[in-house]
Design an enzyme around this catalytic site. Sequence first.
Site, PDB file in Angstrom:
ATOM      1  N   TYR A   1     113.326  62.112  26.270  1.00 58.38           N
ATOM      2  CA  TYR A   1     113.332  62.204  25.025  1.00 58.38           C
ATOM      3  C   TYR A   1     113.385  63.698  24.757  1.00 58.38           C
ATOM      4  O   TYR A   1     112.332  64.448  24.727  1.00 58.38           O
ATOM      5  CB  TYR A   1     112.423  61.533  23.922  1.00 58.38           C
TER       6      TYR A   1
ATOM      7  N   HIS B   1     119.704  55.760  15.710  1.00 65.78           N
ATOM      8  CA  HIS B   1     120.471  55.569  16.961  1.00 65.78           C
ATOM      9  C   HIS B   1     120.870  54.427  17.470  1.00 65.78           C
ATOM     10  O   HIS B   1     120.207  53.430  16.963  1.00 65.78           O
ATOM     11  CB  HIS B   1     119.617  56.444  18.193  1.00 65.78           C
TER      12      HIS B   1
END
Length: 303
Positions: free
Chosen positions: A147, A293
Amino acid sequence: GRKGATGRVTISRSNTPRQDYGSADGPDVRLLSWNVNGLRSVFRDPEPLQELIVREQPHVLCLQETKIQECHVTECEEAMASLLPRQYHSLWSCSTAKKGYSGVSIWVDKSVEPPSRVEYGIGDEQGLLEGRTITAYFADWTLVTAYVPNSGEGLRRLDYRVGTWDRALMRHLQSLHEANPTRPVLCCGDLNVAHQNIDFFNPEEKRMEKQAGTTPQERDSFHRLLKDTKFVDTFRSVHGDEGRGVFTYWSTRAGNRQFNRGLRLDYVLASPGMSRSQLQDAFVLDTVLGSDHCPVGVDMRLS
């Protein structure tokens, strides 16, 4: 595209058909990656995740931005076990720098031999404190889920992101590949950058050069990472530039998803150790709701 009621143009999406395995065996490994924008919010409305698992039956599922603290891992594992039709073994990296922030996890189907070794961090201490990466060594391949730090409002973290984080990730991927050049290494996750102009809906707008994820600095840095490591963007490798209007993130605040006004920020990258015949498919599951997302993934044949 066509105009909606607000006068906003809907961005059309190319057709990127999935691999049809017919009666043949499916992939040895199906890997999915999804920034869930808080695992607890997924548990509040678990249907998208449940449907995803039932339909796709991933061997490995990587989640980013879990926002979970170490002390809540057991409770989350139990919640996941009650939702999922199959049994998974999980790995976690949680943020200790800040609560309810960042964090990644990997879920490995019980039918798959669990990784023999797991590492946290990529040699960047701040990234380790923020729980941003897990590297898992499976029998025939290596997985990094990441991430990547967002450059943030006013681009306050841009220098750290490009100067420290991106360089550390590049070194990490290079060293994994160099340790065994014929072994496939995959890096998946929310990489927080729209690489090419076709990877976001409005490249012609000058203001995007000052927006996190679409600055020339981040895009150049990502381009350099691909060039120097020789890792490939699997989605582009399979679909080429034909895949237009294919995005993985849409601003909730701007209400952009219904118009497909998005950015492609989520990727699966593959090392030169992975041959094109081993990469059977790469896809973006942009009909899956439940986060700002959508999931992305690849199918691999390793035998």
